[in-house]
Design an enzyme around this catalytic site. Structure first.
Site, PDB file in Angstrom:
ATOM      1  N   GLY A   1       0.734  -1.156   0.041  1.00 46.44           N
ATOM      2  CA  GLY A   1       0.062   0.290   0.165  1.00 46.44           C
ATOM      3  C   GLY A   1       0.983   1.294  -0.222  1.00 46.44           C
TER       4      GLY A   1
ATOM      5  N   VAL B   1       3.315   1.273   2.762  1.00 49.49           N
ATOM      6  CA  VAL B   1       3.268   0.013   3.828  1.00 49.49           C
ATOM      7  C   VAL B   1       3.905  -1.246   3.039  1.00 49.49           C
ATOM      8  CG1 VAL B   1       1.543  -1.357   4.978  1.00 49.49           C
ATOM      9  CG2 VAL B   1       1.394   1.122   4.694  1.00 49.49           C
TER      10      VAL B   1
ATOM     11  N   ASP C   1     -10.204  10.564   9.244  1.00 48.50           N
ATOM     12  CA  ASP C   1      -9.799  10.158   7.787  1.00 48.50           C
ATOM     13  C   ASP C   1     -10.307   8.524   7.514  1.00 48.50           C
ATOM     14  OD1 ASP C   1      -8.999  10.251   5.219  1.00 48.50           O
ATOM     15  OD2 ASP C   1      -6.791   9.590   5.710  1.00 48.50           O
TER      16      ASP C   1
END
Length: 1007
Positions: A720, A727, A845
């Site tokens: 990611g 990540v 978020d």
């Protein structure tokens, strides 16, 4: 002999004669052409230009458009007698394809242009504005796109303008207000926006206004009250808000007034019936209107169509004297909240309907009506075709007089409290096609007379207290496609006559009764049946192999009986089966091999039988959530998660290795290994004691360890990437070789340091099963001396919700239960952050990519890079900074408001709607005022299924269950809409969201 000069002279004379003759012929030809076109070729060339733009003419209507005929004789053309100029161009319903030539604007004498019901594409040419004599313009039912041309206003004599059923966009041009003679404006079923503009009120000649199905938005302008000649007004499904202007109710010539499927509020004026005495059609269904139905509506003596369903009308059950409405044909008042008082006269309004001799449709279901259905029900019109009284609180017996309603095709009385016997006189309703008595308290036998209903297609008698045998007379219902008799007290055997109805193609549900005996072999005649439920009876014997001939079966439920023997090999023919439940029987033998080869099978329940042998690991058996083999003690193998014993190998065929040799070889080796393990453990324990203090909660890791764990932060391990971080998947030596997710901050990115601090602070304060588990953090330098910061999380093997919704790599999709479970998990996490932490935490978020799923598909909220701890000095976000992600961030953040828990609720609402619809909030379809919130809001309450992601909906085994699923879908979408309203104080509290989602889950899990 002629001289050369004479010859030359002769030749010159001949040449001159020849040229003169040619000139005469040319002039004569031109004269003929000119005469042929009436002295004017403008219309001729304009029509040829029109023809040249036609790419397909399936009926050859334009073949006559050639030189052989005068253009006034061409198909679809009419001319004036005096000037022979084109006055009518009429080619509707000819299957023409192509574009409309702008040269049509040269037909200056044109009074009527009709191209309805063709396939014209492209924009409407602005040159039509040159047709100053045009009175009638019909361009409806085509594929025109673009905007309405502004210079149509130059057609000052225009009376009828039909642009409906096209693909027009933009708003209604202001110039249209100059059409002072316009009587009919039909713009329905386009994509027009910008509201119904107030300037339209200037066209005082308007008599008919059609605007249905445009996403206008806005309110109805008060200026429309200037339309004193208005007779018909249709603006349903236009996303209109606010109240209906009182000026509209002063238009006394109004015949048809239709505004369904909007968001209109407030009550109707008490004098509406006196103000609109000529009203024939009043249609305001699916709005948010309140108050009582004005009694003055009784004075609308011409009213024939009355539809006020799905609003919030209240008060006494009925305030209208229907006896005055002798022309009424349709009465639809369902889904309102008429607070019944439970008095004996609550249903007396039925008496006032006896004079309504033209009544065809009466819908009063889900109105909270309380009382006894009077005998006078039989006095209603013999024209009555549909009677809906379901979902009320009606009690007492069903009057036998209902048999007088011989015109009935639909009788719906479900979800009431009727008791006593079903009257035998019901057999007189021989036109009946739909009979629904579901969920009442009817008792006694099913009358044999029900077999007289030979036209019956749908019959629901489930969830009552019916007893006795299933009448064999049902075999006379040759049109029956669906039959539900479940959840009663029926006994006896399944009648063969019932199973010999080839019409039974959708569902047969006899479950939860006391039926006994075996399944008759006649079941094979139901070759087209899609669903069969015989579960929870007392059926016995072997499962008949005849079921294998029901090749269309998609769902088969035989659980909770006393069947024995093996699964019939004939079942291998049921290749379309999606659900097979044969649990809780006495079946035995091995699991047939064909079960793991069915690609269609979605759920298989073999639990609580006596099956033996190995459980396969392919097909449906590869997914532990798709099958159950509990309670079969002699099974072995299968998936590890089943925790079944390993299957024994055929050891008798293998030569055993002498045991004493094993001892001699293994014992010394084992001793050495034990010593090494002891020394390693001692060293590790000493190392840990020297490196950590008792106050530290997390292990320490270095840059080098993370570099090694992720194979040098290799691209192969990248799982990611975001604005502030990347990540990686990795394996830490100190984490028992379990996979971890390493989030490496891009420290060169603005805000990355702040994001790291915010996330560390958030994780230091939280711990919850639905929050991503953090293992440790690393704040150090890399081998080049650069700052390095990373967070190490527990690895989530099932990726993110975003992946499941939008990634093509995920072939299987989330089913409905999984989606609701995920939403409940996320809401629970938010409830913890907002209300149950020592310090309130705002995530900031929330979106699908930040919701991760573990092995069991449990949701975990991650990424606290924008988190804020309320009531502290930590991570105080600047009002000018970016907060959240576009599409998910609440509107107040865009104008500088501080982050709050209400903002998280908004993001959750959008997340919920995305999970349920499968559509991102930034989808290309959401433009010109349409948003994901409005898209979902407009579907409530009756069209929710249309907006749900197709992969989420699973068909249920009964009509009642399907209805429950639809109710759950509507309730879920309503939560999302309530959470994502613009006003923060009006958003649903997250703790209420948790409770509502849990309630929805409970309902779905019991289906």
């Amino acid at each position: 002999m002629k001289s050369p000069q004479a010859i030359i002279h002769l030749s010159s004379s001949s040449l001159i004669s020849f040229l003169f003759f040619g000139l005469v012929i040319t002039c004569l030809t031109s004269a003929n052409v000119s005469a042929s076109y009436g002295g004017n070729e403008t219309d001729y060339h304009a029509l040829l230009a029109f023809k040249s733009k036609i790419t397909h003419d399936p009926y050859k209507v334009l073949t006559s458009w050639n030189h052989s005929f005068h253009f006034c004789e061409w198909s679809g053309i009419s001319c004036g007698k005096r000037h022979k100029r084109v006055t009518v161009l009429r080619l509707e319903s000819q299957g023409l394809e192509g574009s409309l030539s702008p040269h049509v604007g040269n037909l200056s004498f044109l009074r009527m242009l009709s191209l309805s019901n063709n396939s014209f594409q492209g924009t409407i040419p602005h040159e039509l504005g040159r047709l100053s004599r045009l009175r009638l313009l019909y361009l409806d039912e085509n594929k025109f796109s673009g905007v309405i041309p502004t210079n149509l206003s130059a057609c000052s004599y225009l009376e009828d303008l039909w642009l409906n059923l096209n693909e027009l966009t933009g708003s209604i041009p202001k110039e249209m207000s100059l059409l002072s003679k316009l009587a009919t404006l039909a713009i329905h079923l386009n994509n027009l926006t910008g509201g119904i503009p107030p300037f339209l009120g200037n066209i005082t000649s308007i008599e008919v206004f059609y605007a249905v199905g445009n996403p206008f938005g806005g309110s109805i302008p008060d200026t429309l009250g200037h339309w004193k000649s208005l007779k018909e007004f249709y603006s349903g499904e236009c996303n209109l808000y606010g109240s209906i202007p009182h000026s509209i109710f002063n238009l006394s010539l109004l015949l048809n007034f239709s505004l369904p499927d909007n968001h209109l509020t407030d009550s109707l004026p008490s004098e509406i019936g006196n103000q609109l005495p000529n009203l024939k059609r009043l249609q305001l269904r699916d709005n948010e209107l309140t108050g009582i139905l004005p009694p003055s509506l009784s004075n609308c003596s011409k009213l024939g169509y009355f539809e006020m369903s799905t609003n919030n009308f209240s008060g006494k059950p009925m305030t209208i004297d229907f006896s005055k409405l002798r022309d009424i044909e349709i009465i639809k008042l369902h889904d309102n909240n008429f607070h019944g008082r439970g008095e004996a006269d609550d249903m007396r309004f039925i008496d006032s309907l006896k004079n309504c001799t033209k009544l065809v449709d009466l819908a009063l279901d889900n109105c909270n009506l309380i009382g006894v259905l009077p005998m006078s029900i039989g006095n209603l019109s013999n024209q009555l075709s549909s009677l809906y009284l379901g979902g009320n609180q009606l009690f007492g017996s069903l009057p036998s007089s209902i048999s007088s309603l011989v015109g009935l095709t639909t009788l719906s009385l479900e979800n009431n409290r009727f008791k006593g016997r079903i009257p035998t006189t019901i057999g007189k309703l021989q036109n009946l096609q739909y009979l629904n008595l579901y969920s009442n308290q009817f008792s006694g036998p099913i009358p044999d007379d029900i077999g007289n209903l030979s036209l019956l297609t749908l019959l629901y008698l489930d969830s009552n207290k019916l007893e006795g045998h299933i009448p064999s007379s049902l075999g006379n219902c040759k049109e029956l496609i669906r039959l539900h008799l479940s959840d009663n007290r029926l006994s006896g055997k399944i009648p063969k006559q019932l199973l010999q109805l080839p019409s039974l193609t959708i569902f047969l549900d006899l479950s939860h009764n006391n039926l006994y005996g075996s399944i008759p072999s006649e079941i094979k005649d139901l070759k087209m049946l899609s669903g069969l439920d015989l579960s929870y009876n007392k059926l016995s014997g072997t499962i008949t192999s005849s079921l294998g001939e029901c090749i269309s079966l998609g769902e088969l439920y035989l659980s909770g009986n006393i069947f024995e023997g093996v699964i019939p090999p004939s079942f291998s023919s049921l290749r379309g089966l999606k659900v097979l439940d044969i649990s809780q029987n006495n079946l035995s033998g091995k699991i047939p091999q064909f079960l793991d080869k069915w690609n269609s099978l979605e759920f298989l329940d073999l639990s609580f039988n006596n099956f033996e042998g190995e459980v396969p690991v392919v097909g449906v058996f590869a997914n532990a959530s798709a099958f159950s083999v509990l309670g079969n003690n002699r099974l072995c193998g299968g998936l590890v998660t089943l925790e079944l014993p390993k299957c024994k190998e055929m050891s008798s065929k293998k030569k055993r290795f002498p045991f004493f040799i094993l001892v001699i070889v293994i014992a010394p080796t084992l001793l050495i290994v034990l010593c090494c393990v002891y020394l390693l453990c001692k060293k590790k324990r000493n190392s840990q004691q020297s490196q950590s203090s008792g106050s530290e909660r997390f292990m320490k890791v270095s840059y080098g360890q993370l570099l090694k764990a992720t194979d040098g932060f290799s691209g192969a391990n990248l799982i990611g990437e975001g604005g502030h971080s990347s990540v990686y998947k990795g394996i830490l030596d100190s984490n028992d070789d379990k996979s971890v997710a390493v989030k490496v901050l891009h420290l060169q990115s603005r805000g990355a340091h702040k994001s790291f601090i915010a996330e560390c602070e958030a994780w230091r304060n939280v711990r919850h099963r639905n929050l991503l588990k953090i293992i440790t953090s690393c704040s150090s330098t890399d081998f080049q001396g650069n700052d390095f910061k990373a967070l190490v999380y527990e690895f989530m093997p099932n990726g993110s919700v975003h992946d499941w919704l939008h990634s093509s790599a995920y072939i299987s999709k989330l089913n409905l239960l999984q989606r609701i479970n995920i939403l409940r998990d996320v809401a629970t996490a938010l409830d913890y952050l907002h209300n149950r932490c020592q310090t309130t935490i705002v995530h900031g978020d929330l979106k699908p990519s930040n919701i991760l799923l573990d092995d069991d598909m449990v949701a975990h909220v991650g990424d606290f890079g924008l988190a804020r701890l309320l009531g502290t000095d930590l991570n105080q976000n600047s009002s000018t900074g970016v907060k959240g992600t576009i599409g998910y961030a609440p509107p107040e953040y865009g104008i500088g408001s501080e982050m709050t828990s209400c903002g998280d609720v908004y993001s959750f609402g959008i997340l919920l709607l995305e999970v349920m619809t499968g559509k991102r909030p930034t989808d290309d379809m959401f433009k010109e005022g349409l948003s994901l919130h409005k898209f979902a809001y407009m579907a409530l309450p009756d069209h929710v299924v249309d907006v749900i992601d197709d992969d989420a909906i699973v068909l249920q085994s009964t009509e009642a269950n399907a209805k429950k699923v639809e109710e759950c879908l509507a309730a879920t979408i309503k939560i999302g809409v309530s959470c994502s309203v613009d006003s923060p104080p009006q958003r649903m509290k997250i703790e209420i969201v948790v409770n509502e989602l849990q309630r929805i889950l409970d309902v779905l899990q019991n289906i």
